[in-house]
Design a protein around this motif. Sequence first.
Motif, mmCIF file in Angstrom:
data_model
loop_
_atom_site.group_PDB
_atom_site.id
_atom_site.type_symbol
_atom_site.label_atom_id
_atom_site.label_comp_id
_atom_site.label_asym_id
_atom_site.label_seq_id
_atom_site.Cartn_x
_atom_site.Cartn_y
_atom_site.Cartn_z
ATOM 1 N N ASN A 176 -16.685 175.205 -15.400
ATOM 2 C CA ASN A 176 -15.270 174.879 -15.259
ATOM 3 C C ASN A 176 -14.382 176.769 -14.484
ATOM 4 O O ASN A 176 -15.020 177.082 -14.136
ATOM 5 N N SER A 177 -13.664 176.407 -14.940
ATOM 6 C CA SER A 177 -11.735 177.108 -14.123
ATOM 7 C C SER A 177 -11.135 178.118 -15.773
ATOM 8 O O SER A 177 -10.339 178.651 -15.799
ATOM 9 N N PHE A 178 -12.290 177.875 -17.311
ATOM 10 C CA PHE A 178 -11.822 178.392 -18.363
ATOM 11 C C PHE A 178 -11.651 179.508 -18.369
ATOM 12 O O PHE A 178 -12.696 180.698 -18.509
ATOM 13 N N ASN A 225 -19.514 165.170 -20.398
ATOM 14 C CA ASN A 225 -20.511 165.989 -19.987
ATOM 15 C C ASN A 225 -18.887 165.972 -18.976
ATOM 16 O O ASN A 225 -18.737 165.167 -18.220
ATOM 17 N N LEU A 226 -18.310 167.574 -18.897
ATOM 18 C CA LEU A 226 -16.910 167.482 -18.731
ATOM 19 C C LEU A 226 -18.189 169.282 -17.003
ATOM 20 O O LEU A 226 -16.657 169.571 -16.464
ATOM 21 N N SER A 227 -18.876 169.038 -17.192
ATOM 22 C CA SER A 227 -19.210 170.449 -16.305
ATOM 23 C C SER A 227 -19.019 170.446 -14.989
ATOM 24 O O SER A 227 -18.779 168.983 -14.255
ATOM 25 N N HIS A 228 -19.217 171.318 -13.957
ATOM 26 C CA HIS A 228 -18.825 171.509 -12.749
ATOM 27 C C HIS A 228 -17.540 170.947 -12.200
ATOM 28 O O HIS A 228 -17.763 169.570 -11.648
ATOM 29 N N ASN A 229 -16.725 170.427 -12.624
ATOM 30 C CA ASN A 229 -15.192 170.290 -12.509
ATOM 31 C C ASN A 229 -14.972 171.734 -12.544
ATOM 32 O O ASN A 229 -14.790 172.934 -11.833
ATOM 33 N N GLN A 230 -13.011 171.740 -12.614
ATOM 34 C CA GLN A 230 -12.124 172.536 -12.062
ATOM 35 C C GLN A 230 -11.032 172.591 -12.743
ATOM 36 O O GLN A 230 -9.608 172.640 -12.698
ATOM 37 N N ASN A 282 -18.096 180.016 -17.232
ATOM 38 C CA ASN A 282 -16.643 180.071 -17.042
ATOM 39 C C ASN A 282 -15.816 181.501 -16.493
ATOM 40 O O ASN A 282 -16.717 182.041 -15.949
ATOM 41 N N ALA A 283 -14.888 181.327 -17.179
ATOM 42 C CA ALA A 283 -14.305 182.817 -16.934
ATOM 43 C C ALA A 283 -13.701 183.225 -18.037
ATOM 44 O O ALA A 283 -12.266 183.850 -18.164
ATOM 45 N N ILE A 284 -14.149 182.903 -18.606
ATOM 46 C CA ILE A 284 -13.819 183.719 -20.401
ATOM 47 C C ILE A 284 -13.791 184.763 -20.409
ATOM 48 O O ILE A 284 -15.359 185.289 -20.381
ATOM 49 N N ILE A 285 -13.274 185.197 -20.930
ATOM 50 C CA ILE A 285 -12.846 186.277 -21.218
ATOM 51 C C ILE A 285 -12.481 187.288 -22.758
ATOM 52 O O ILE A 285 -13.600 188.159 -22.757
ATOM 53 N N ASP A 286 -12.216 186.599 -23.198
ATOM 54 C CA ASP A 286 -12.112 186.361 -25.061
ATOM 55 C C ASP A 286 -11.885 185.321 -25.781
ATOM 56 O O ASP A 286 -11.743 184.369 -25.013
ATOM 57 N N ILE A 287 -12.426 185.480 -27.361
ATOM 58 C CA ILE A 287 -12.637 184.470 -27.847
ATOM 59 C C ILE A 287 -12.245 184.684 -28.751
ATOM 60 O O ILE A 287 -11.635 185.449 -29.480
#
Length: 182
Positions: A99-101, A72-77, A122-127
Amino acid sequence: MASFVAKVVTRCEEALETKHLNLSECELIQVPDAVYHLMRHTELKTCDLSSNVITKISPKFAVKFSLITDLNLSHNQMARLPDELADLHSLEMLDISHNSFITLPAVVFKMPKLRELKANNNAIIDIDRDEIIASDSLELVDLRHNPLTPMCHDLLKHAVLSFRIELSERVKEDWEDLTECE
């Protein structure tokens, strides 16, 4: 500061017995080397690093904690994951939410047993659709509350996949509604 150091040490001592390392809410900016030292003879099953201020995970994490099944790496930067995490051959659940991915890290598709990936908020725009489709073990990918491009959202929504993708409903931009007025 001293209270957080004591908290980390206490939680490491607990993990020696339980095999579950919980370092959430310890104000960590990274996993301290002392943690690797304290846990050197312990085969951890889970690791919770949520709700810290971690910006990156060291490549040695996968070497030191190679047997974990839940991370669990949630709620980080964080915005990136090291390629070495592909060496987590037992990892089944990875939470990188909040996070900021801006893209899904390619390494997640190289984890042979990963079944569940939480990447929401997150800030995921594209996959990279070719990578996500090629995954054999995935059962669930949570991409809710990411600003996916309209094209990416529609492609994922209508893709025929061997696993479930959770997406937020796409709200049309104001300019998209203008094309319907003609």
